[in-house]
Design a protein around this motif. Structure first.
Motif, PDB file in Angstrom:
ATOM      1  N   PHE B 270      66.330  -3.704  25.403  1.00 10.70           N
ATOM      2  CA  PHE B 270      66.944  -3.025  24.618  1.00 10.70           C
ATOM      3  C   PHE B 270      66.845  -1.482  24.709  1.00 10.70           C
ATOM      4  CE2 PHE B 270      67.371  -1.071  20.432  1.00 10.70           C
ATOM      5  CZ  PHE B 270      68.547  -1.698  19.635  1.00 10.70           C
ATOM      6  N   ARG B 271      65.803  -1.133  25.142  1.00  7.93           N
ATOM      7  CA  ARG B 271      65.432   0.173  25.268  1.00  7.93           C
ATOM      8  C   ARG B 271      65.963   0.907  26.550  1.00  7.93           C
ATOM      9  NH1 ARG B 271      59.730   2.234  24.418  1.00  7.93           N
ATOM     10  NH2 ARG B 271      60.667   4.180  25.133  1.00  7.93           N
ATOM     11  N   LYS B 272      66.347   0.127  27.494  1.00 10.06           N
ATOM     12  CA  LYS B 272      67.106   0.425  28.682  1.00 10.06           C
ATOM     13  C   LYS B 272      68.528   0.672  28.338  1.00 10.06           C
ATOM     14  CE  LYS B 272      67.988  -2.330  32.376  1.00 10.06           C
ATOM     15  NZ  LYS B 272      68.797  -2.321  33.505  1.00 10.06           N
ATOM     16  N   MET B 273      68.943  -0.029  27.489  1.00 11.97           N
ATOM     17  CA  MET B 273      70.457  -0.124  27.277  1.00 11.97           C
ATOM     18  C   MET B 273      70.821   0.929  26.032  1.00 11.97           C
ATOM     19  SD  MET B 273      71.229  -2.096  29.483  1.00 11.97           S
ATOM     20  CE  MET B 273      73.107  -1.907  29.167  1.00 11.97           C
ATOM     21  N   GLU B 274      69.710   1.037  25.417  1.00 12.11           N
ATOM     22  CA  GLU B 274      69.809   1.971  24.205  1.00 12.11           C
ATOM     23  C   GLU B 274      70.626   3.360  24.254  1.00 12.11           C
ATOM     24  OE1 GLU B 274      67.024   2.966  20.364  1.00 12.11           O
ATOM     25  OE2 GLU B 274      66.082   2.934  22.295  1.00 12.11           O
ATOM     26  N   ARG B 275      69.832   3.885  25.584  1.00 18.52           N
ATOM     27  CA  ARG B 275      70.643   5.358  25.934  1.00 18.52           C
ATOM     28  C   ARG B 275      71.897   5.458  25.770  1.00 18.52           C
ATOM     29  NH1 ARG B 275      67.155   6.569  30.719  1.00 18.52           N
ATOM     30  NH2 ARG B 275      66.527   4.495  30.344  1.00 18.52           N
ATOM     31  N   THR B 276      72.650   4.430  26.295  1.00 18.66           N
ATOM     32  CA  THR B 276      74.268   4.388  26.467  1.00 18.66           C
ATOM     33  C   THR B 276      74.716   3.622  25.392  1.00 18.66           C
ATOM     34  OG1 THR B 276      74.058   2.355  27.642  1.00 18.66           O
ATOM     35  CG2 THR B 276      73.871   4.164  29.195  1.00 18.66           C
ATOM     36  N   PHE B 277      74.046   3.452  24.395  1.00 16.02           N
ATOM     37  CA  PHE B 277      74.731   2.675  23.219  1.00 16.02           C
ATOM     38  C   PHE B 277      75.980   3.531  22.660  1.00 16.02           C
ATOM     39  CE2 PHE B 277      71.159  -0.451  21.901  1.00 16.02           C
ATOM     40  CZ  PHE B 277      71.918  -1.176  22.811  1.00 16.02           C
ATOM     41  N   ALA B 278      75.664   4.773  22.259  1.00 10.53           N
ATOM     42  CA  ALA B 278      76.513   5.770  21.892  1.00 10.53           C
ATOM     43  C   ALA B 278      77.650   6.128  22.403  1.00 10.53           C
ATOM     44  CB  ALA B 278      75.880   7.180  21.143  1.00 10.53           C
ATOM     45  N   ASP B 279      77.593   6.120  24.028  1.00 14.68           N
ATOM     46  CA  ASP B 279      78.647   6.006  24.819  1.00 14.68           C
ATOM     47  C   ASP B 279      79.670   5.048  25.004  1.00 14.68           C
ATOM     48  OD1 ASP B 279      77.515   8.664  25.265  1.00 14.68           O
ATOM     49  OD2 ASP B 279      76.319   8.122  26.907  1.00 14.68           O
ATOM     50  N   VAL B 280      78.991   3.926  24.775  1.00 17.54           N
ATOM     51  CA  VAL B 280      79.805   2.870  25.146  1.00 17.54           C
ATOM     52  C   VAL B 280      80.379   2.112  23.860  1.00 17.54           C
ATOM     53  CG1 VAL B 280      79.153   2.432  27.587  1.00 17.54           C
ATOM     54  CG2 VAL B 280      77.874   1.138  25.657  1.00 17.54           C
ATOM     55  N   ILE B 281      79.732   2.184  22.559  1.00 18.42           N
ATOM     56  CA  ILE B 281      80.042   1.433  21.583  1.00 18.42           C
ATOM     57  C   ILE B 281      81.559   1.704  21.045  1.00 18.42           C
ATOM     58  CG2 ILE B 281      79.049   2.780  19.775  1.00 18.42           C
ATOM     59  CD1 ILE B 281      77.672   0.166  18.894  1.00 18.42           C
TER      60      ILE B 281
END
Lengths: 428, 281
Positions: B270-281
């Motif tokens: 989750f933390r690995k992916m979290e940084r890009t959430f705002a960019d891809v969501i």
């Protein structure tokens, strides 16, 4: 502390990866990933490398550095896609920078949208608490300001109604009211003024003005140049992810507007054989020339300008009448003008018409040309032979920073006289 | 207050930020719970009807038709209900949290907060349903005049285990859901699959300890316990039903171990992916 900058940004950059494969999708589908993997099994490695090449880096922001002092109100301008939103997203921590560093020496609240997180099923009261928490207020803080927020939004009667039953006006008012009562040290505002009706925008701008006078540090992104000029002292201009100007607001905005509107007003044809027209007449050019002391070609609401038409007459026996229709960007014909029917000798001519300043409202305009022959036959029509933009650079500052809804903006004089007073002061 | 934003910087302040944003966490969980029971008038009724109906159907199918019997003198309905309790919670929490990030996309793209708040919040919301179902369990026990013993006090420990396993899987699912938007079609399948792999309608004793296959001795029960819900369900049965249901420490430890691995890897992913959430969501 070495400096009094509340925000310092150094060499900030943000990189996005863009895939050129097939249609650009915002997200990947597992289906496609698996399909590509399977495909990869049957292809040689060369094509795999080619696949990787089709992914390209795109820098939404590059090498941006600036500092903002405590209490400064800074406007950020630039066209869509220039990197404004990316910058705000980094400053409000929604996304991480790819390079560089930002120092924020104060509590940040960002207002990237009015009513973020409002839930339609919840009541107005519940949404105030929800939205307040989302914007970073503590419960105690919201409780303290609750009455003030409700009064500002003018929704006292509907506090316990789910907001899904609110009119859109009430909804936006409540949402803005919560946001307006935020008290962070740094406030980041993005285009919130694009919502609501004229009345409400006026109120929002008023509140924004209060905020900026209250010593708060504000970063303000807007396409409303008048609002930017009125609220901000300094402007940052972003183009293609780079910071290209950072100084006093007035010259930056003027440069920005010039970049926008400089080119679209000149059309010229040098060869009478291919120029627009008919066998009696060819148009060489239609130009709009602002009559200002400066050498820029910016037409503001105050600038007088002239329409110059150069044309060739090929057949002197025909009587030609030029008519110009000036249309605004809603397609309304603001005025028509032309020069009277008369015989022009064969040759090259120039016709000039002066338009006074303080006539047109701000906005886009186009000029339509009609040529009437012998008073009854339209022999030539050209829509939009020239187009131009009248900009509002806040020379006439009022309390209202939006665009007036009128077609024309003449300056008219009012005489107000007192006929009779009824107050007690008459006894003095 | 001095905040520095740099590439990779968010990592360092993560847990401190999580604490700092506790009020937002509370209010978002409160929002989800309020909306859940406000939106449908039958919100509460729904939380009761679902486990009740499945319990009735399972009791009929497994006890009357398949002629399975409960260990000891436990009414079969209680055996099923004691398993339904954690299973329903697990299933709801899993599907709710897998959709939670997508459902809050507008928040994620507009403000900053540790994204972990969102899936945790949805597991908590499902926990409220669980508490309602717990009331149903109590009602059933009164109906069957079944009195639990001291083991009941160990129930919270198994609740924590159920919570942790739902949380671990939920983290994986919600992060995968943002990354691969068609992942949500797989989630109902996982839930259904997990249901058949969990001992909801029958006792784990029905699974043989050892299984001889072409001369190999396969420890079937231990392999079965790799499903974390096996340990959770048997734990619930043990503590609610006076320990008359089987309870194997070895099986439970495997389930606990799997749960810990799920949670740790879930947080990591989750933390690995979290940084890009705002960019891809």
């Amino acid at each position: 502390m070495k400096n009094d900058a509340i925000i310092s940004v150094e060499n900030l950059g943000k990189k996005y990866r863009i895939s050129h494969q097939a249609e650009r999708q915002r997200y990947t589908a597992l289906r496609d990933v698996l399909a590509n993997k399977v495909k990869g099994l049957f292809q040689n490695r060369k094509s795999e490398i080619e696949n990787q090449k089709s992914v390209e880096d795109f820098w939404a922001l590059q090498d941006v550095s600036f500092e903002v002092k405590r209490g400064e109100v800074v406007g950020i301008i630039g066209r869509n896609g220039a990197g404004k939103s990316t910058l705000l997203k980094i400053l409000s921590r929604i996304t991480e920078p790819s390079t560089g560093r930002v120092d924020l020496r104060g509590r940040v609240a960002s207002l990237l949208e009015v009513g973020t997180g409002f839930h339609p099923e919840l009541t107005g009261r519940e949404n105030v608490f929800l939205n307040g928490a989302i914007l970073g207020m503590s419960r105690a803080e919201i409780r303290r300001k609750f009455d003030e927020i409700v009064a500002f939004a003018e929704v006292e009667k509907f506090l316990d109604t789910p907001v899904k039953r609110y009119s859109s006006g009430m909804y936006v008012r409540l949402a803005f009211a919560v946001a307006a009562h935020l008290e962070p040290e740094i406030l980041i505002v993005d285009e919130v003024l694009a919502v609501g009706d004229a009345q409400f925008q006026k109120k929002c701008l008023g509140k924004m003005q209060d905020v900026s006078k209250g010593g708060r540090t504000v970063l303000f992104v807007s396409h409303n140049m008048v609002a930017v000029q009125t609220l901000c002292h300094r402007a940052l201009w972003l183009r293609d992810g780079k910071l290209i100007a950072d100084r006093d607001v007035a010259p930056v905005v003027a440069d920005y507007l010039r970049g926008f509107h400089g080119q679209d007003d000149i059309q010229q044809w040098d060869d009478p054989k291919t120029a627009p027209g008919n066998d009696a007449l060819r148009i060489r050019s239609v130009r709009l020339i602002p009559e200002t002391s400066g050498d820029d070609n910016l037409i503001s609401m105050q600038t007088p300008f002239r329409i110059e038409t150069e044309f060739w007459v090929l057949d002197a026996s025909r009587q030609l009448h030029f008519t110009y229709h000036l249309l605004n960007d809603q397609g309304i014909t603001v005025l028509t003008t032309g020069f009277p029917m008369q015989v022009h000798p064969v040759g090259h001519h120039k016709a000039v018409c002066h338009l006074p300043g303080n006539l047109l409202n701000s906005g886009g305009y186009s000029l339509k040309l009609l040529v009437v022959e012998n008073g009854n036959k339209v022999t030539y029509i050209r829509e939009s032979i020239a187009s131009f933009t009248v900009v509002d650079i806040a020379e006439r500052k009022g309390s209202w920073m939006g665009r007036e809804p009128s077609v024309v903006r003449p300056i008219l004089n009012w005489n107000v006289e007192t006929l009779k007073t009824n107050s007690s002061s008459t006894h003095n | 207050m001095h905040l520095i934003l740099e590439p990779g910087r968010a990592e360092k302040n993560y847990w401190r930020d999580l604490w700092r944003y506790r009020e937002l966490f509370i209010i978002l969980a409160w929002r989800d719970i309020t909306v859940r029971y406000k939106q449908t008038v039958i919100g509460v009724v729904w939380a009761v009807i679902r486990p009740l109906l499945t319990t009735i159907v399972f009791t009929v199918v497994f006890s009357k038709i398949a002629k399975l019997s409960a260990p000891g003198a436990i009414p079969y309905a209680l055996l099923v209900m004691a398993a339904n309790l954690p299973w329903q919670f697990f299933a709801t929490a899993m599907s709710e949290s897998s959709n939670s990030l997508i459902g809050n996309a507008n928040l994620i793209s507009k403000i900053y907060f540790p994204r972990l708040i969102i899936p945790v919040g949805s597991v908590i919301t499902s926990f409220v349903d669980f508490l309602i179902t717990l009331g149903l369990m109590a009602a059933l026990m009164i109906w069957f005049q079944f009195v639990p013993d001291w083991r009941l006090f160990l129930l919270p420990a198994f609740m924590i285990l159920a919570f942790a396993s739902a949380f671990g899987i939920g983290l994986w699912l919600c992060a995968l859901n943002v990354e691969y938007r068609d992942f949500r079609y797989i989630v109902p399948f996982i839930v259904q699959f997990g249901f058949f792999l969990s001992p909801v309608g029958f006792s784990t004793t029905r699974v043989p300890e050892h299984w001889l296959w072409h001369g190999f001795d396969i420890p079937a029960r231990l392999i079965y316990s790799l499903n974390p819900m096996v340990g959770v369900i048997e734990g619930f049965r043990w503590s609610l039903l006076r320990g008359e249901s089987s309870f194997q420490v070895s099986a439970l430890s495997i389930s606990v171990f799997v749960t810990v691995v799920l949670c740790a890897s879930g947080i990591w992913y989750f933390r690995k992916m979290e940084r890009t959430f705002a960019d891809v969501i």
